[in-house]
Design an enzyme around this catalytic site. Structure first.
Site, PDB file in Angstrom:
ATOM      1  N   LYS A 105       2.395   7.411   3.839  1.00 29.60           N
ATOM      2  CA  LYS A 105       1.732   6.114   3.950  1.00 29.60           C
ATOM      3  C   LYS A 105       1.171   5.864   5.350  1.00 29.60           C
ATOM      4  O   LYS A 105       0.734   4.756   5.654  1.00 29.60           O
ATOM      5  CB  LYS A 105       2.724   4.994   3.596  1.00 29.60           C
ATOM      6  CG  LYS A 105       3.323   5.128   2.193  1.00 29.60           C
ATOM      7  CD  LYS A 105       4.429   4.125   1.954  1.00 29.60           C
ATOM      8  CE  LYS A 105       5.218   4.485   0.707  1.00 29.60           C
ATOM      9  NZ  LYS A 105       6.455   3.674   0.570  1.00 29.60           N
TER      10      LYS A 105
ATOM     11  N   HIS B 271      -4.201 -14.202  10.081  1.00 34.88           N
ATOM     12  CA  HIS B 271      -3.258 -13.116  10.331  1.00 34.88           C
ATOM     13  C   HIS B 271      -3.939 -11.831  10.821  1.00 34.88           C
ATOM     14  O   HIS B 271      -3.445 -10.737  10.572  1.00 34.88           O
ATOM     15  CB  HIS B 271      -2.403 -12.810   9.101  1.00 34.88           C
ATOM     16  CG  HIS B 271      -1.666 -13.997   8.573  1.00 34.88           C
ATOM     17  ND1 HIS B 271      -0.692 -14.654   9.295  1.00 34.88           N
ATOM     18  CD2 HIS B 271      -1.768 -14.657   7.409  1.00 34.88           C
ATOM     19  CE1 HIS B 271      -0.226 -15.656   8.587  1.00 34.88           C
ATOM     20  NE2 HIS B 271      -0.866 -15.683   7.440  1.00 34.88           N
TER      21      HIS B 271
ATOM     22  N   ARG C 122      15.721  -3.856  -5.846  1.00 34.80           N
ATOM     23  CA  ARG C 122      14.279  -3.766  -6.020  1.00 34.80           C
ATOM     24  C   ARG C 122      14.000  -3.784  -7.521  1.00 34.80           C
ATOM     25  O   ARG C 122      14.817  -3.286  -8.306  1.00 34.80           O
ATOM     26  CB  ARG C 122      13.804  -2.420  -5.469  1.00 34.80           C
ATOM     27  CG  ARG C 122      12.558  -2.505  -4.683  1.00 34.80           C
ATOM     28  CD  ARG C 122      12.690  -1.750  -3.374  1.00 34.80           C
ATOM     29  NE  ARG C 122      13.112  -2.619  -2.282  1.00 34.80           N
ATOM     30  CZ  ARG C 122      13.536  -2.184  -1.122  1.00 34.80           C
ATOM     31  NH1 ARG C 122      13.640  -0.912  -0.897  1.00 34.80           N
ATOM     32  NH2 ARG C 122      13.868  -3.021  -0.176  1.00 34.80           N
TER      33      ARG C 122
ATOM     34  N   ARG D 238       2.681 -10.457   6.640  1.00 32.25           N
ATOM     35  CA  ARG D 238       4.134 -10.306   6.720  1.00 32.25           C
ATOM     36  C   ARG D 238       4.594  -9.487   7.923  1.00 32.25           C
ATOM     37  O   ARG D 238       5.791  -9.315   8.130  1.00 32.25           O
ATOM     38  CB  ARG D 238       4.682  -9.689   5.429  1.00 32.25           C
ATOM     39  CG  ARG D 238       4.747 -10.735   4.318  1.00 32.25           C
ATOM     40  CD  ARG D 238       5.151 -10.137   2.995  1.00 32.25           C
ATOM     41  NE  ARG D 238       4.082 -10.310   2.034  1.00 32.25           N
ATOM     42  CZ  ARG D 238       4.148  -9.965   0.751  1.00 32.25           C
ATOM     43  NH1 ARG D 238       5.239  -9.399   0.291  1.00 32.25           N
ATOM     44  NH2 ARG D 238       3.152 -10.168  -0.044  1.00 32.25           N
TER      45      ARG D 238
ATOM     46  N   PRO E 112       0.809  -1.208   0.000  1.00 32.36           N
ATOM     47  CA  PRO E 112       0.000   0.000   0.000  1.00 32.36           C
ATOM     48  C   PRO E 112       0.849   1.267   0.000  1.00 32.36           C
ATOM     49  O   PRO E 112       1.697   1.454   0.862  1.00 32.36           O
ATOM     50  CB  PRO E 112      -0.835  -0.094   1.278  1.00 32.36           C
ATOM     51  CG  PRO E 112      -0.558  -1.403   1.877  1.00 32.36           C
ATOM     52  CD  PRO E 112       0.404  -2.137   1.043  1.00 32.36           C
ATOM     53  N   GLU E 113       0.613   2.128  -0.994  1.00 34.07           N
ATOM     54  CA  GLU E 113       1.298   3.409  -1.090  1.00 34.07           C
ATOM     55  C   GLU E 113       0.255   4.509  -0.900  1.00 34.07           C
ATOM     56  O   GLU E 113      -0.883   4.229  -0.552  1.00 34.07           O
ATOM     57  CB  GLU E 113       2.016   3.520  -2.445  1.00 34.07           C
ATOM     58  CG  GLU E 113       3.073   2.424  -2.647  1.00 34.07           C
ATOM     59  CD  GLU E 113       3.778   2.480  -3.991  1.00 34.07           C
ATOM     60  OE1 GLU E 113       3.941   3.592  -4.529  1.00 34.07           O
ATOM     61  OE2 GLU E 113       4.157   1.419  -4.505  1.00 34.07           O
TER      62      GLU E 113
END
Length: 298
Positions: free
Chosen positions: A60, A95, A288, A114, A2-3
């Site tokens: 963010k 989760h 990246r 994560r 998510p940005e």
DNA sequence: ACGCCCGCCTGTAAGC
DNA sequence: TGCTTACAGGCGGGCG
């Protein structure tokens, strides 16, 4: 992943859904999600009984204003999701690490496979403590008050949607560093909210390569980058963000965004550039992946 | 002092 | 087919 556009979509939905709601109970089932607090109980004690007054955003980060002047800060990291549950009896999502129940009914769940994401309650510093803080370059611009209230975020750069600089001041930021453009766009201390996906889309839209040095741009190129940054982010917000195959970004109701269908380069390796038909390239940049068109970006 | 890169994590998918 | 390995990446901290 998510940005800014995904977080902004959540901010808009949260302000409709949870403002005015009072937190009855908080359950933490994975302490890592509240790791800034010494104990999960410390986090719980700061939230239980509080009413949500506002939902803001810087970069963010989501900033939920509480009725006691503190701020609940939420960062989704790579895989974090917020889920609005109608009741605690809804089938559990794997989760789910933090569950909030409202006195008016309904739940808000923090789900994060994560566990790079986190939540914490920020308590404002005393005026002496605040005076000792390093002043980030963005301090003084509109909206900086919100940021100063959350001292943990005082180092963030300007937000390109909430507090966009004039293009002349943006040019100063570019010339302040001599760093490759993609690194600068993703540097949260310089510009807050852009990550790997939108940096590639912005650079394609601006016609600039990811490895161009920030102080090498002509005036025309600075203007193109400025325009691309604002337009791409605004367009992505309009389409409620991007949901990628593996990242699974979804909104409060579990629905995907749709901006991924407008991606020109990200995750399009080997496909034809929609502008010039040459093949989109993939490269490694600072360990990246980076996508770009060799022909359209110089 | 600053820039780079690892470690933190799990799910997914490619490769042998 | 089943196991192993690589990859996805935001961010803090450590190392060079």
């Amino acid at each position: 992943m998510p940005e800014l556009p995904e977080v902004e979509t959540l901010r808009q939905d949260l302000s409709k859904e949870v403002v005015g709601k009072k937190v009855k109970a908080v359950a933490v089932t994975n302490g890592r999600s509240v790791r800034r607090h010494k104990t999960a109980k410390a986090f719980r004690d700061l939230l239980e009984g509080r009413t949500f007054k506002s939902v803001g955003r810087v970069g963010k980060y989501l900033l939920v204003g509480l009725d006691d002047g503190n701020t609940l800060v939420i960062h989704l990291g790579m895989s974090g999701q917020l889920h609005r549950a109608k009741s605690a009896k809804e089938p559990k999502i794997k989760h789910t690490h933090v569950t909030m129940t409202f006195t008016q009914g309904g739940d808000l769940w923090f789900v994060d496979p994560r566990t790079f994401g986190e939540m914490f309650v920020s308590v404002p510093l005393s005026s002496e403590e605040q005076a000792a803080l390093p002043v980030s370059f963005a301090a003084g611009v509109e909206g900086a008050a919100l940021r100063r209230q959350v001292h943990e975020l005082s180092e963030l750069g300007f937000d390109p949607i909430e507090n966009m600089l004039s293009w002349e001041r943006f040019a100063v930021v570019l010339r302040q560093h001599s760093v490759q453009l993609k690194a600068l766009l993703m540097d949260q201390h310089a510009i807050a909210g852009i990550g790997n996906v939108y940096s590639d889309e912005i650079l394609f839209s601006a016609g600039l390569r990811y490895d161009r040095l920030s102080d090498s741009l002509s005036t025309t190129e600075v203007r193109r980058l400025y325009r691309a940054m604002v337009e791409i982010l605004a367009e992505a917000i309009k389409h409620r963000g991007s949901s990628l195959a593996d990242e699974q970004y979804v909104d409060l109701e579990g629905k995907t965004g749709s901006y991924q269908q407008f991606h020109e380069v990200y995750d399009r390796e080997g496909l034809a550039c929609r502008r010039c038909r040459s093949l989109i390239q993939k490269a490694k940049f600072q360990s990246r992946s980076t996508y770009f068109c060799e022909h359209c970006q110089i």
